[in-house]
Design a protein around this motif. Structure first.
Motif, short mmCIF file in Angstrom:
data_model
loop_
_atom_site.label_atom_id
_atom_site.label_comp_id
_atom_site.label_asym_id
_atom_site.label_seq_id
_atom_site.Cartn_x
_atom_site.Cartn_y
_atom_site.Cartn_z
N PRO A 286 -2.13 17.02 -26.26
CA PRO A 286 -2.61 16.37 -27.48
C PRO A 286 -2.27 14.87 -27.49
O PRO A 286 -1.17 14.47 -27.12
CB PRO A 286 -1.87 17.10 -28.60
CG PRO A 286 -1.54 18.43 -28.03
CD PRO A 286 -1.27 18.18 -26.56
N GLY A 287 -3.26 14.06 -27.88
CA GLY A 287 -3.07 12.62 -27.99
C GLY A 287 -3.23 11.87 -26.68
O GLY A 287 -3.27 10.64 -26.67
N VAL A 288 -3.31 12.57 -25.56
CA VAL A 288 -3.36 11.93 -24.24
C VAL A 288 -4.82 11.69 -23.83
O VAL A 288 -5.71 12.49 -24.13
CB VAL A 288 -2.64 12.81 -23.19
CG1 VAL A 288 -2.82 12.25 -21.78
CG2 VAL A 288 -1.16 12.91 -23.54
N ALA A 289 -5.04 10.57 -23.14
CA ALA A 289 -6.37 10.21 -22.65
C ALA A 289 -6.39 10.25 -21.12
O ALA A 289 -5.37 10.01 -20.47
CB ALA A 289 -6.77 8.83 -23.14
N ARG A 290 -7.55 10.51 -20.57
CA ARG A 290 -7.82 10.40 -19.13
C ARG A 290 -8.95 9.39 -18.98
O ARG A 290 -9.97 9.50 -19.63
CB ARG A 290 -8.20 11.75 -18.54
CG ARG A 290 -7.06 12.75 -18.59
CD ARG A 290 -7.47 14.04 -17.89
NE ARG A 290 -6.44 15.04 -18.00
CZ ARG A 290 -5.52 15.30 -17.07
NH1 ARG A 290 -5.51 14.60 -15.95
NH2 ARG A 290 -4.62 16.24 -17.24
N GLY B 75 -12.24 23.76 -25.13
CA GLY B 75 -11.11 24.05 -26.00
C GLY B 75 -9.90 24.46 -25.18
O GLY B 75 -9.91 24.29 -23.97
N PRO B 76 -8.85 24.94 -25.74
CA PRO B 76 -8.71 25.32 -27.13
C PRO B 76 -8.42 24.15 -28.06
O PRO B 76 -7.96 24.34 -29.19
CB PRO B 76 -7.54 26.30 -27.11
CG PRO B 76 -6.70 25.85 -25.96
CD PRO B 76 -7.67 25.29 -24.95
N SER B 77 -8.71 22.94 -27.62
CA SER B 77 -8.53 21.77 -28.46
C SER B 77 -9.87 21.05 -28.57
O SER B 77 -10.90 21.58 -28.14
CB SER B 77 -7.46 20.84 -27.87
OG SER B 77 -6.99 19.94 -28.85
N ASN B 78 -9.87 19.85 -29.14
CA ASN B 78 -11.07 19.03 -29.26
C ASN B 78 -10.85 17.69 -28.57
O ASN B 78 -9.72 17.20 -28.49
CB ASN B 78 -11.43 18.81 -30.73
CG ASN B 78 -11.98 20.07 -31.36
OD1 ASN B 78 -12.98 20.61 -30.92
ND2 ASN B 78 -11.30 20.56 -32.40
N PHE B 79 -11.94 17.12 -28.08
CA PHE B 79 -11.89 15.88 -27.32
C PHE B 79 -12.85 14.85 -27.89
O PHE B 79 -13.94 15.20 -28.37
CB PHE B 79 -12.27 16.13 -25.86
CG PHE B 79 -11.28 16.98 -25.13
CD1 PHE B 79 -10.23 16.42 -24.44
CD2 PHE B 79 -11.39 18.36 -25.15
CE1 PHE B 79 -9.31 17.21 -23.78
CE2 PHE B 79 -10.47 19.17 -24.50
CZ PHE B 79 -9.43 18.59 -23.81
N LYS B 80 -12.45 13.59 -27.79
CA LYS B 80 -13.34 12.47 -28.05
C LYS B 80 -13.70 11.91 -26.68
O LYS B 80 -12.81 11.52 -25.91
CB LYS B 80 -12.64 11.42 -28.91
CG LYS B 80 -13.55 10.28 -29.34
CD LYS B 80 -12.85 9.36 -30.34
CE LYS B 80 -13.77 8.29 -30.85
NZ LYS B 80 -13.08 7.40 -31.84
N VAL C 107 -8.00 15.00 -28.99
CA VAL C 107 -7.77 14.60 -30.38
C VAL C 107 -7.31 15.77 -31.24
O VAL C 107 -7.18 15.64 -32.46
CB VAL C 107 -9.03 13.95 -31.01
CG1 VAL C 107 -9.35 12.63 -30.30
CG2 VAL C 107 -10.22 14.89 -30.99
N GLY C 108 -7.03 16.90 -30.60
CA GLY C 108 -6.56 18.07 -31.32
C GLY C 108 -5.04 18.18 -31.30
O GLY C 108 -4.34 17.25 -30.89
N ILE C 109 -4.56 19.35 -31.70
CA ILE C 109 -3.10 19.57 -31.75
C ILE C 109 -2.63 20.56 -30.69
O ILE C 109 -1.45 20.85 -30.60
CB ILE C 109 -2.67 20.04 -33.16
CG1 ILE C 109 -3.38 21.33 -33.54
CG2 ILE C 109 -2.93 18.95 -34.19
CD1 ILE C 109 -2.86 21.97 -34.82
N GLU C 110 -3.56 21.07 -29.89
CA GLU C 110 -3.21 22.01 -28.82
C GLU C 110 -3.53 21.39 -27.47
O GLU C 110 -4.29 20.43 -27.39
CB GLU C 110 -4.00 23.30 -28.98
CG GLU C 110 -3.72 24.06 -30.26
CD GLU C 110 -4.43 25.40 -30.28
OE1 GLU C 110 -4.17 26.21 -29.38
OE2 GLU C 110 -5.24 25.61 -31.19
#
Length: 162
Positions: free
Chosen positions: A55-59, A75-80, A122-125
């Motif tokens: 979570p919060g990390v970018a590639r 998933g199990p999270s969401n991405f921008k 941009v998610g929490i997982e």
């Protein structure tokens, strides 16, 4: 890479974004990531990998000279997802496109060579991303230069994540 930071919002020519349909039953769900009968032969994956992004990390951002990426954000999270068209011969040169995908909206995104791309969880997982590029990483036997132009640490880069 363009030296200009005048990217404008829009949809990028040759980038394909397709919702992934989940088939749900009492066992869980299944989603087809790609089918040979729905994909141009030049884009067929030659390898596949998955990555986990915290979570919060970018590639990225980075781009390829010859490789097309075939990402699936499931998933199990969401991405921008960030895309910048740096191809000077493209009708959408200097267009920036932002897409959201993941557990809330499973997506397939085809990113052609010359389109700078990055994504942030941009998610929490922890988030899982599938990629089926049409070129082998570092070529046959991993004996060739890696087809990647990295922009992450370039001072003044026009490819900024918010």
């Amino acid at each position: 890479m363009t030296e200009s930071s005048s990217y404008r919002k829009g949809q990028i020519h040759d980038v394909t974004v397709k919702p992934l349909r989940k088939f749900i039953d009492e066992r869980g769900w299944l989603a087809e990531l790609y089918r040979r009968d729905e994909l141009d032969a030049s884009l067929m994956p030659t390898m596949a990998y998955i990555s986990m992004t915290q979570p919060g990390v970018a590639r990225g951002p980075h781009e390829h000279r010859d490789q097309t990426d075939y990402f699936c954000f499931i998933g199990p999270s969401n991405f921008k997802v960030y895309l910048w068209d740096a191809r000077t011969d493209s009708p959408t040169y200097q267009v920036k496109q932002v897409i959201y995908g993941g557990v809330d909206s499973p997506l397939m995104v085809v990113v052609p060579p010359g389109v700078v791309h990055a994504y942030r969880n941009v998610g929490i997982e922890h988030g899982i991303v599938f990629n089926g590029p049409n070129r082998l990483y570092a070529g046959e036997g991993k004996k060739e230069p890696v087809d990647e132009i990295r922009h992450e640490e370039v001072a003044g880069s026009p490819f900024q994540l918010d």
